[in-house]
Design a protein around this motif. Structure first.
Motif, PDB file in Angstrom:
ATOM      1  N   TYR A  36       0.824  -1.216   0.000  1.00  0.00           N
ATOM      2  CA  TYR A  36       0.000   0.000   0.000  1.00  0.00           C
ATOM      3  C   TYR A  36       0.854   1.260   0.000  1.00  0.00           C
ATOM      4  O   TYR A  36       0.463   2.285  -0.559  1.00  0.00           O
ATOM      5  CB  TYR A  36      -1.051  -0.004   1.120  1.00  0.00           C
ATOM      6  N   TYR A  37       2.047   1.200   0.571  1.00  0.00           N
ATOM      7  CA  TYR A  37       2.958   2.331   0.524  1.00  0.00           C
ATOM      8  C   TYR A  37       3.362   2.621  -0.918  1.00  0.00           C
ATOM      9  O   TYR A  37       3.278   3.766  -1.395  1.00  0.00           O
ATOM     10  CB  TYR A  37       4.198   2.012   1.377  1.00  0.00           C
ATOM     11  N   TYR A  40       0.249   3.702  -3.311  1.00  0.00           N
ATOM     12  CA  TYR A  40      -0.293   5.039  -3.038  1.00  0.00           C
ATOM     13  C   TYR A  40       0.570   6.111  -3.700  1.00  0.00           C
ATOM     14  O   TYR A  40       0.066   7.040  -4.341  1.00  0.00           O
ATOM     15  CB  TYR A  40      -0.384   5.286  -1.527  1.00  0.00           C
ATOM     16  N   LEU A  45      -1.467   9.832  -5.557  1.00  0.00           N
ATOM     17  CA  LEU A  45      -2.694  10.172  -4.843  1.00  0.00           C
ATOM     18  C   LEU A  45      -2.417  11.268  -3.821  1.00  0.00           C
ATOM     19  O   LEU A  45      -1.284  11.469  -3.394  1.00  0.00           O
ATOM     20  CB  LEU A  45      -3.270   8.924  -4.166  1.00  0.00           C
ATOM     21  N   GLN A  47      -1.683  13.648  -0.898  1.00  0.00           N
ATOM     22  CA  GLN A  47      -1.027  13.576   0.408  1.00  0.00           C
ATOM     23  C   GLN A  47      -1.207  14.882   1.182  1.00  0.00           C
ATOM     24  O   GLN A  47      -1.343  14.882   2.398  1.00  0.00           O
ATOM     25  CB  GLN A  47       0.464  13.318   0.245  1.00  0.00           C
ATOM     26  N   GLY A  51      -5.414  12.983   2.127  1.00  0.00           N
ATOM     27  CA  GLY A  51      -5.618  11.688   1.495  1.00  0.00           C
ATOM     28  C   GLY A  51      -6.895  11.583   0.678  1.00  0.00           C
ATOM     29  O   GLY A  51      -7.910  12.207   0.990  1.00  0.00           O
ATOM     30  N   TYR A  53      -8.955   8.513  -0.107  1.00  0.00           N
ATOM     31  CA  TYR A  53      -9.036   7.093   0.220  1.00  0.00           C
ATOM     32  C   TYR A  53      -9.851   6.296  -0.800  1.00  0.00           C
ATOM     33  O   TYR A  53      -9.541   5.137  -1.061  1.00  0.00           O
ATOM     34  CB  TYR A  53      -9.628   6.917   1.621  1.00  0.00           C
ATOM     35  N   PHE A  56      -7.691   5.516  -3.675  1.00  0.00           N
ATOM     36  CA  PHE A  56      -6.758   4.455  -3.277  1.00  0.00           C
ATOM     37  C   PHE A  56      -7.451   3.095  -3.343  1.00  0.00           C
ATOM     38  O   PHE A  56      -6.858   2.103  -3.798  1.00  0.00           O
ATOM     39  CB  PHE A  56      -6.245   4.742  -1.869  1.00  0.00           C
ATOM     40  N   LEU A 115       2.179   9.229   3.987  1.00  0.00           N
ATOM     41  CA  LEU A 115       0.957   8.426   3.878  1.00  0.00           C
ATOM     42  C   LEU A 115      -0.146   9.019   4.746  1.00  0.00           C
ATOM     43  O   LEU A 115       0.107   9.425   5.887  1.00  0.00           O
ATOM     44  CB  LEU A 115       1.218   6.989   4.327  1.00  0.00           C
ATOM     45  N   ILE A 119      -4.727   5.172   6.199  1.00  0.00           N
ATOM     46  CA  ILE A 119      -4.508   4.305   5.039  1.00  0.00           C
ATOM     47  C   ILE A 119      -4.531   2.826   5.418  1.00  0.00           C
ATOM     48  O   ILE A 119      -5.070   1.987   4.690  1.00  0.00           O
ATOM     49  CB  ILE A 119      -3.178   4.678   4.336  1.00  0.00           C
TER      50      ILE A 119
END
Length: 706
Positions: A36-37, A40, A45, A47, A51, A53, A56, A115, A119
């Motif tokens: 996921y790191y 993203y 996406l 930051q 975020g 979501y 994501f 992140l 997340i």
């Protein structure tokens, strides 16, 4: 974990250590946190605004759909708590400071990677929804991932350079070279596959004619997260290199090691290069480092197959975890923060993009965490190990504390936070918490958030947690949110909920959709970012508390609750004079949902509280005049009344055509070049609220923890 410089060495253009593989029809062990790191940031996406979501989620869904199309069977493994030996603590502290620096860099408008705070919650929820096999380890995941890959003889997908050292027969697939977005078809078999780059220790060591068992020695000398051998690391390994590239030190060390038949001979030679006074320490460090890469069967396979709880959880430091929590933790249905709080009496707070001149955003949610600590530490049965830990850590006091690591300005700082009991927690014990009646567990949650049961009954079950958290945020946030911040947050929830409905329903979002996609890049307003970061922190820890209490209220889909760029755009539009009419289609489901959310919030904080909130409209300074709703000059207090009418009355009753026509355009034009003095207004009210003992947040703090 991670070996410094090894990834760039192996992936450098002058080497051939990665081999092409048309990957399909196989098991795949996935390093979940790494996945996921990487995804993203690869998709750029949001930051800066907290975020995006739901965007994501779309990426993650596509990822696993493509794996399914290629008959790839994923097993996702997440990190849990910190290692109980604390051998990585120095590295973790360094990384925490780096994350603070990155968040500040991003808040200043420069590039960095941060992140969003929720997340991991979004990722876990989605994988459960997709029915992807998932395990959250009790501690660090890397070794367990490697042990499972060895036992199942299948590759690992990650970007962690330690998987270049673990001797896995099925090898390692770096995420950066895993072309999952472009599924290909074999023209001969008509079967789909994903093009990947494949690494194996055996092939790598062949190029140096080196025993693969020497790679752990190499990794330990070079320096991983667990072992630091600065004296040996700094030796002139370059003289053994056959290459003049920037990686000559790594190349030289590998060439030097290749002369030895095995680890024992290499360690003996290394000790000869060490001062006599340092030999015992170096030998111990090398021994521990080599041991880190020895693989035996772990606990992931039994848990994936039959939900078998690992034996290691019932011995040593991990025995402080009650048995009923273990299954929930391993399934990813409980926050791993409770492991750190119980085992280490320590919790790391996530620093977000916020106003770094103000206190850390996590301070707003501290009372929620104090209740969590109280449930974990004050009601537990005192085994000998627990008593020993308590005496060792906090001698001379009957109170329990958790050391929270956050920020003080731009520096990593720690603070001991007392575990507390609310008035409804007396007699509760952690070991039997799951057996408590639903109304008891619900009472703990509501008392923490300052909501009564009577209030909650008026709210639909699906909305109860997010609205209760919003109530807590409105009352406790510093500086206090304005109305435009509240409406922006609620409109974000409306967009998230309605955008997940069928296409025929999405048309009602056209105005919000245009705002979301049609605007040029919006600059960061630090006051708004700070407030929404506080709300996200409150939500994160309320989710943690709700899970610890075995879900007395239903858990909302986190990805539907917040979309950063959208809510920041909405706030800016409302400040410039746009009305809710211009953002919502009259009579639509979106409008009805907004009214429902608004009414629910008002029912929890009271109409008087909402009326007294700042409007958040743009203005120059107190005492000066602005345009009123009909284009006339008007004092700020009267303007506030006009805005209150627009925002607080039901949308159905607002029929003023002028506000949707010429005068609104005139007002927007008047304000086009104004820059609101946000920081001045925020700080003034922040201090005033802190001095006021009758503010609702002060009353609640006294009541909740009496």
């Amino acid at each position: 974990m991670g070996v410094q410089g090894l990834k760039t060495f192996i992936e450098s253009s002058n080497r051939n250590d990665l081999r092409s593989w048309a990957f399909r029809d196989n098991r795949l062990i996935i390093d979940g946190c790494n996945l996921y790191y990487t995804l993203y940031f690869d998709y750029n996406l949001d930051q800066m605004h907290g975020g995006d979501y739901d965007a994501f989620e779309e990426v993650i869904i596509l990822f696993f759909e493509n794996l399914t199309d290629c008959d790839i069977h994923p097993y996702v493994v997440l990190d849990g708590g910190d290692d109980h030996t604390d051998k990585k603590w120095d590295t973790l502290r360094k990384r925490k400071q780096e994350k603070i620096n990155a968040a500040f860099t991003l808040s200043a408008g420069r590039r960095a990677n941060v992140l969003p705070i929720l997340i991991k919650n979004v990722f876990r929820q989605l994988l459960h929804k997709l029915k992807v096999p998932l395990i959250q380890c009790l501690e660090e995941a890397d070794w367990e991932i490697a042990a499972l890959a060895k036992e199942w003889d299948c590759p690992v997908l990650s970007n962690d350079s330690d998987f270049y050292v673990f001797n896995l027969r099925a090898g390692f697939l770096p995420i950066t070279h895993f072309q999952w977005k472009n599924v290909k078809v074999n023209t001969h078999t008509n079967k789909k596959f994903i093009q990947a780059q494949h690494f194996t220790v055996g092939k790598f060591c062949e190029t140096f004619r080196m025993n693969p068992e020497l790679l752990p020695v190499f990794a330990t000398i070079l320096g991983n997260d667990y072992v630091k051998l600065q004296d040996i690391k700094s030796l002139d390994w370059e003289k053994y290199s056959t290459s003049d590239t920037e990686h000559a030190r790594i190349d030289g060390l590998l060439n030097w090691l290749s002369q030895f038949p095995g680890p024992d001979a290499a360690v003996s030679a290394l000790l000869k290069l060490t001062r006599n006074t340092e030999k015992p320490l170096v030998q111990e460090a090398l021994s521990k480092g080599i041991q880190e890469y020895k693989l035996i069967s772990g606990y992931l396979a039994p848990f994936f197959h039959s939900k078998t709880i690992p034996q290691t959880a019932s011995t040593g430091p991990l025995q402080v975890l009650p048995k009923w929590t273990l299954k929930l933790l391993l399934e990813g249905k409980m926050s791993s923060s409770i492991i750190d709080a119980l085992v280490h009496h320590r919790v790391s707070l996530i620093v977000q993009v916020e106003d770094f001149k103000l206190p850390c955003c996590s301070e707003t949610s501290r009372p929620i965490r104090q209740v969590i600590y109280g449930l974990l530490l004050l009601g537990e049965q005192q085994t000998a190990d627990k008593l020993e830990l308590a005496i060792k850590t906090f001698t001379g006091t009957s109170k329990h504390y958790v050391e929270e690591y956050g920020r003080q300005q731009l520096k990593l700082s720690s603070q001991k936070v007392e575990a507390v009991k609310t008035r409804v927690m007396e007699g509760l014990q952690l070991e039997t918490l799951w057996k408590e009646p639903h109304n008891v567990r619900l009472h703990v949650l509501l008392d923490t958030l300052g909501v009564s049961l009577e209030m909650l009954r008026e709210i639909q079950p699906a909305l109860q947690l997010q609205i209760s958290v919003t109530r807590y945020w409105l009352v406790n946030a510093q500086p206090p949110p304005s109305k435009v911040h509240l409406w922006g947050l609620l409109l974000g929830m409306v967009y998230g909920q309605c955008s997940s409905t069928p296409q025929t329903q999405r048309d009602i979002l056209l105005k919000l959709k245009k705002l979301q996609t049609g605007r040029k890049k919006i600059s960061l307003e630090h006051g708004t970012a700070h407030l929404y970061s506080q709300w996200q922190s409150c939500l994160k820890w309320s989710l943690c508390l709700n899970r610890l209490l075995c879900f007395p209220v239903s858990e909302p889909e986190v990805a539907r609750l917040y979309r950063g760029k959208l809510v920041h755009h909405v706030v800016e539009e409302l400040r410039r004079g746009s009305t809710l009419h211009s953002l919502l289609v009259r009579g639509s489901n979106a409008e009805q949902l907004f009214i429902q959310l608004k009414d629910a919030v008002v029912s929890l904080v009271g109409e008087d509280f909402v009326k007294k909130m700042r409007t958040g409209l743009m203005h120059k300074a107190a005492g000066k005049t602005q345009r009123d709703c009909n284009g006339q000059n008007q004092p700020i207090d009267e303007l506030s009344s006009c805005f209150e009418h627009l925002m607080c009355e039901d949308i159905d009753n607002c029929e003023d055509d002028d506000l949707n026509g010429k005068s609104r355009k005139s007002k927007a034009k008047d304000h086009k070049n104004e820059i609101p003095d946000v920081s001045y207004t925020i700080r003034t009210r922040h201090k005033a609220k802190a001095r006021n003992p009758d503010h609702p947040s002060k009353k609640y703090a006294r009541r909740c923890f009496e």
